[in-house]
Design an enzyme around this catalytic site. Structure first.
Site, PDB file in Angstrom:
ATOM      1  N   HIS A 229      47.359  41.871  33.637  1.00 57.83           N
ATOM      2  CA  HIS A 229      46.865  43.141  34.151  1.00 57.83           C
ATOM      3  C   HIS A 229      48.044  43.857  34.823  1.00 57.83           C
ATOM      4  O   HIS A 229      48.919  43.204  35.398  1.00 57.83           O
ATOM      5  CB  HIS A 229      45.765  42.837  35.182  1.00 57.83           C
ATOM      6  CG  HIS A 229      45.024  44.037  35.684  1.00 57.83           C
ATOM      7  ND1 HIS A 229      45.536  44.890  36.627  1.00 57.83           N
ATOM      8  CD2 HIS A 229      43.793  44.521  35.388  1.00 57.83           C
ATOM      9  CE1 HIS A 229      44.643  45.838  36.891  1.00 57.83           C
ATOM     10  NE2 HIS A 229      43.582  45.640  36.145  1.00 57.83           N
TER      11      HIS A 229
ATOM     12  N   ASP B 160      46.891  34.945  39.214  1.00 55.79           N
ATOM     13  CA  ASP B 160      45.942  36.040  39.367  1.00 55.79           C
ATOM     14  C   ASP B 160      44.573  35.512  38.947  1.00 55.79           C
ATOM     15  O   ASP B 160      44.314  35.308  37.763  1.00 55.79           O
ATOM     16  CB  ASP B 160      46.394  37.201  38.481  1.00 55.79           C
ATOM     17  CG  ASP B 160      45.389  38.347  38.454  1.00 55.79           C
ATOM     18  OD1 ASP B 160      44.292  38.205  39.019  1.00 55.79           O
ATOM     19  OD2 ASP B 160      45.717  39.391  37.864  1.00 55.79           O
TER      20      ASP B 160
ATOM     21  N   GLN C 271      39.798  37.338  37.383  1.00 49.11           N
ATOM     22  CA  GLN C 271      38.745  37.154  36.377  1.00 49.11           C
ATOM     23  C   GLN C 271      38.258  35.704  36.334  1.00 49.11           C
ATOM     24  O   GLN C 271      37.444  35.355  35.486  1.00 49.11           O
ATOM     25  CB  GLN C 271      39.253  37.571  34.989  1.00 49.11           C
ATOM     26  CG  GLN C 271      39.597  39.041  34.859  1.00 49.11           C
ATOM     27  CD  GLN C 271      38.381  39.963  34.906  1.00 49.11           C
ATOM     28  OE1 GLN C 271      37.240  39.519  34.758  1.00 49.11           O
ATOM     29  NE2 GLN C 271      38.623  41.236  35.148  1.00 49.11           N
TER      30      GLN C 271
ATOM     31  N   LYS D 259      34.792  42.308  42.112  1.00 50.25           N
ATOM     32  CA  LYS D 259      34.386  41.727  40.827  1.00 50.25           C
ATOM     33  C   LYS D 259      33.477  40.520  41.021  1.00 50.25           C
ATOM     34  O   LYS D 259      33.078  39.885  40.043  1.00 50.25           O
ATOM     35  CB  LYS D 259      35.630  41.295  40.036  1.00 50.25           C
ATOM     36  CG  LYS D 259      36.526  42.458  39.602  1.00 50.25           C
ATOM     37  CD  LYS D 259      37.614  41.982  38.667  1.00 50.25           C
ATOM     38  CE  LYS D 259      38.822  42.890  38.664  1.00 50.25           C
ATOM     39  NZ  LYS D 259      38.664  44.116  37.885  1.00 50.25           N
TER      40      LYS D 259
ATOM     41  N   CYS E 116      43.967  48.461  31.824  1.00 57.48           N
ATOM     42  CA  CYS E 116      45.104  48.125  32.700  1.00 57.48           C
ATOM     43  C   CYS E 116      45.886  46.938  32.153  1.00 57.48           C
ATOM     44  O   CYS E 116      46.389  46.117  32.929  1.00 57.48           O
ATOM     45  CB  CYS E 116      44.652  47.843  34.115  1.00 57.48           C
ATOM     46  SG  CYS E 116      43.897  49.258  34.891  1.00 57.48           S
TER      47      CYS E 116
HETATM   48  C1  LIG Z   1      43.103  39.986  35.735  1.00 57.90           C
HETATM   49  C2  LIG Z   1      43.080  41.101  36.727  1.00 57.90           C
HETATM   50  N1  LIG Z   1      44.062  41.212  37.618  1.00 57.90           N
HETATM   51  C3  LIG Z   1      44.072  42.186  38.535  1.00 57.90           C
HETATM   52  C4  LIG Z   1      43.076  43.123  38.606  1.00 57.90           C
HETATM   53  C5  LIG Z   1      43.159  44.196  39.645  1.00 57.90           C
HETATM   54  O1  LIG Z   1      42.134  44.067  40.589  1.00 57.90           O
HETATM   55  P1  LIG Z   1      42.019  45.125  41.759  1.00 57.90           P
HETATM   56  O2  LIG Z   1      41.890  46.442  41.076  1.00 57.90           O
HETATM   57  O3  LIG Z   1      40.801  44.745  42.507  1.00 57.90           O
HETATM   58  O4  LIG Z   1      43.263  45.032  42.578  1.00 57.90           O
HETATM   59  C6  LIG Z   1      42.024  43.061  37.685  1.00 57.90           C
HETATM   60  C7  LIG Z   1      40.906  44.025  37.690  1.00 57.90           C
HETATM   61  O5  LIG Z   1      41.035  45.217  37.689  1.00 57.90           O
HETATM   62  C8  LIG Z   1      42.029  42.027  36.732  1.00 57.90           C
HETATM   63  O6  LIG Z   1      41.049  41.928  35.833  1.00 57.90           O
END
Ligand SMILES: Cc1ncc(COP(=O)(O)O)c(C=O)c1O
Ligand SMILES: Cc1ncc(COP(=O)(O)O)c(C=O)c1O
Lengths: 151, 407, 407, 151
Positions: free
Chosen positions: B123, B200, B203, B226, B364
């Site tokens: 992401h 990270d 998910q 999430k 993203c």
């Molecule tokens: C795998 C992953 N990493 C990072 C993020 C970023 O999360 P956030 O927007 O809550 O910082 C997301 C979701 O948008 C994601 O699915």
């Protein structure tokens, strides 16, 4: 499936786009991208004696961006640049109206089919992709014209 | 309690909404989940009866608020098998990653010749911070590529993660492909070369049991919105946070302040500058409790069943293809698909006209789209409140979309 | 509508609480305010019916959420006389200040020989980020001192803010002393030397009308939880945010992302990496509406009356002294005081036993305590929901504290 | 005013602190600060033959920190270091009990008056200031003693 967004006219232009394909001669070629969805357009403009002589393009993208570019070419080709810019302004205004504007059919012709798109902010950028590319290319064509004049 | 999705659904008021005249089918939880009534009630009750700023007062409300906030920290820590002081509350997982990136930079860990390693399925939030850190420090960014199946290509793991690697950051589960990575293999290689690891878990944590100790990583990051909690709260877990210098400066993260210089509090306070996300942390803890009550194993089994139903259903459709793993083996519940001849934006919009919410775009994770040669995808992702009817509605919807666009 | 504090109080459920057997007298709003029912309802209604992630979808909920979030941005912008795209949502004012500090650092604005100027009355959140920036870049931190009355000592303004000054950061209203600074004089001097200005409005925006254009500053920062909104949301307003490079990297702040490098979105998105504080922004807009409906001029007048009552009352007490301005002239509603012979912690704790909540400590402005030679103070601060009875209870309470501790 | 936190014993020690004032001879002197409220203590320890021979201190702070330091000196002076450390442990445990522990009066004597403080997390640090300083000074004294022994 309801068709609030996807008016018949839009689908028509999407399936049978007008003026598509890059053509010679041209003054300026630009390449515009919508980074949020990856839509792309390459667009050429030929201006002659203050008139938009030709606009040709190629690209890929969603129905809205493709149809809107097709409609745009119908509206500007053969028109004096000033009139075409007025049309451009009117379309821009319509797109930012969030469904609150009654579009001027005399000016926008098939473009009025996009009035519904203005209610979908996420799609407004799609509808504007080709129009913005045209504006950009035309401005460049005009300013290089001016340079030639003053040179 | 046995997992009963119809009981769960009652906790989510939005599910009784209609969209474009049809009952809402919400298949966009990988982007953000809805929040159940018990979580919202817990936050509201806290705000209405016990709210105050934390950490800085002796009065009763201030103590009650501090208790609630710190006990939320404990709950969240236990939820992932960590300890109280190893958990920092942030705004989102993006801040968690940036925190580590800036703190490592501030510590002077990186310079020309050093390498940071990521993967091609990250992401943007676990990619751009490292690009920026590389740019600031002169370090080099490297990455593992992807196979055609949407798995990490490990054939050059030993070359990409090497003695120059200072940090290896990767996602546990891809938000676009659904791929679950084999954390153990990646961590083992990082340990061989002495690189720090950051995972990270955005998910992963909402969907399956996670234990940071057995994953054996250095940093683990995830995000509240999430996993049934409100927007505005994320988490950074760290094995040894006290070894990092601060990221943001301000109130609460200090020990002593003089005009000429300051010293800093120990972790986790050191990384929570300013008034923290108080009521959001309380709500996140309530979300952890809610998920725990459902049982993470039950949730995973429930989602796997839905994912299998969806993958099977799509396999039967002509002109629809899935990006990423085609079975539930080492896989999350996000399913990206492409409908031949119909742009993903049009797919998403047309499904919305049937009341079905899927996400469209690059999610993203633009490099993944580029890798697979598509401008964007449509993505359906299910969670605790989705049922078989939702999946069937989507499968039926895709066919109607195909009809509409081929007419 | 005329300002009626008894009507206002009905919107704050916590005010009907008892603390230690006495009705709660909450005089700690400078630390954090309570949140009225209409604000909580607005957030809840949004979360229950229109929630989704923003900016990234075409489905109905995603569009509704984006609309709500962006219209919250417009509301907040108007509230301080700014424009939509000039407003960035952050976690708190601390993040807002750090954002500017890191972005200026990333732009390469500062180096040895350059100076950053602050004042001795800054909250740590508008001091420590600049200390850290100075440390990272080799720039020098300078500051304006304080007079015995708790005003800025402007006698050396021209020396302290000089041609080497790149940025002048100062608070509009001190959270410890209550002092309101003359922003115009300070900005005028900054402009003479070409320094950027950042004003910390955390204690101003909740209490009085603020217009960023007439203040003529470059950056203006404030925080939601002190102005009837939830924790977890702050604001950075900037005159020309597009001139700054990004702070945090991640989703939503990008234009194009490749593994080899990225380009960034224009402001404000550029500074909102990751999922933003969605429902908190919606709630902050509701808080702005609530404050607007009461009328900021009415609020200021109401608070001035209470502050005057408190200052007058303390003046009549033996052995109690106020730090900071003794009248309501150019002053906020935070009143710090010291009770002779009783440590502030004991003052605060004893008042709490009477149900009276005041803050004790250094209030995240330790240099001010040092300047006035006290380890800490007790601080009473009133807001829209405080009434004369609250002030009288405090004055009575202080006397009971004195009796108890002199027994 | 209720006195849940401010027990008579605490007020007594606060108003009439025991063993206050810095004295010679001493092995180690330490200075501890509670950054959140500015409380400070300077504390000296003299250890002799495994016994806490003297503890003296000076400082300023709230009633809790002052009284607690005073009580601590009563409890450790003259005791074998090991016993004193046991008492220290017991007091620490009491302070972290959040009001859930029945304190051992035989061990903690006047220290049991602080049981109520454990319900006020913001004040626990105050109650521990002197105790932590003593522990720190004593550890230093012991380790320099050891160095002497092994030298
Ligand atoms: C795998 C992953 N990493 C990072 C993020 C970023 O999360 P956030 O927007 O809550 O910082 C997301 C979701 O948008 C994601 O699915
Ligand atoms: C003047 C001032 N600046 C900054 C802050 C920090 O605000 P926050 O903790 O919301 O970042 C505060 C309040 O704590 C304040 O009063």
């Amino acid at each position: 499936m309801t068709e609030s967004l996807y008016q018949e006219i839009i689908l028509e232009h999407y399936k049978h786009p007008h003026h598509k394909g890059l053509r010679d001669p041209f003054d300026v070629e630009v390449h515009h991208v919508n980074p949020t969805c990856g839509d792309e357009v390459t667009l050429r403009v030929k201006v002659n004696g203050g008139v938009v002589e030709d606009v040709s393009y190629d690209g890929h993208g969603c129905s809205i961006s493709q149809a809107s570019t097709s409609v745009m070419t119908d509206l500007v080709i053969g028109k004096p640049v000033d009139d075409a810019l007025t049309t451009h302004e009117a379309f821009l205004e319509l797109m930012h109206s969030r469904g609150q504007l009654e579009p001027d059919e005399d000016l926008l012709e098939d473009g009025i089919a996009f009035a519904g798109v203005s209610k979908y902010p996420a799609r407004v950028k799609c509808a504007l992709l080709g129009w913005m590319a045209w504006k950009d290319a035309t401005s460049q064509a005009l300013s290089s014209d001016q340079k030639k004049d003053t040179a | 309690m046995p997992f009963d999705v119809e009981v769960v659904r009652k906790d989510f008021p939005v599910l009784s909404r209609e969209v474009n005249g049809a009952p809402l089918v919400y298949l966009d939880s990988a982007s953000s989940s809805h929040k159940p009534t018990p979580v919202l009630d817990a936050e509201r009750q806290f705000v209405e009866q016990h709210y105050s700023n934390v950490h800085r007062g002796v009065h009763t409300l201030s103590q009650e608020a501090t208790d609630a906030y710190e006990s939320a920290r404990s709950t969240v820590a236990s939820f992932i098998g960590g300890a109280h002081d190893e958990v920092v509350f942030t705004k989102n997982v993006t801040e968690s990653v940036n925190l580590v990136a800036y703190a490592l930079g501030n510590r002077g860990d990186l310079g020309p010749g050093d390498e940071i390693c990521v993967t091609e399925m990250e992401h943007h939030s676990n990619l751009v911070p490292w690009q920026m850190l590389a740019q600031r420090t002169g370090a080099t960014l490297r990455w593992l590529g992807l196979t055609d199946e949407g798995r990490l290509d490990l054939s050059d793991l030993d070359a990409v993660v090497n003695e120059r690697t200072k940090l290896f950051a990767f996602t546990q589960v891809s938000n676009l492909l659904g791929t679950e990575n084999d954390v153990a293999t990646l961590v083992a290689r990082a340990k061989e070369v002495g690189a720090l690891t950051l995972v990270d878990g955005a998910q992963a944590v909402p969907h399956q049991p996670v234990d940071v100790r057995s994953l054996d990583v250095d940093f683990y990051a995830f995000t509240g919105h999430k996993m049934l909690a409100p927007s505005g709260v994320g988490v950074l877990w760290g094995r040894d946070l006290d070894a990092l210098p601060p990221f943001m400066g301000g109130g609460s993260m200090i020990e002593t302040v003089q005009m000429t210089g300051s010293t800093y509090a120990p972790a986790p306070e050191r990384f929570e500058a300013g008034t923290p996300v108080i009521s959001q942390a309380v709500a996140l803890a309530a979300a952890c409790d809610y998920l725990d009550a459902l049982g993470l194993d039950n949730i995973k089994a429930h989602e796997n069943a839905l994912t299998a139903r969806l993958l099977d259903g799509i396999r039967d459709l002509r002109g629809v293809s899935v990006l990423g793993p085609d079975t539930t083996e080492m896989r999350g519940s996000a399913v990206s698909f492409v409908v031949e001849g119909v742009h993903p934006h049009d797919v998403g919009q047309s499904l919305d006209e049937l009341g079905i919410a899927v996400r469209v775009g690059h999610h993203c994770a633009a490099p993944v789209c580029r890798r697979f040669g598509v401008p964007a995808t449509a993505r359906a992702s299910s969670y605790v409140y989705n049922n078989e009817a939702d999946i069937d509605a989507l499968l039926e919807g895709i066919q109607r979309v195909q009809e509409f666009w081929s007419a």
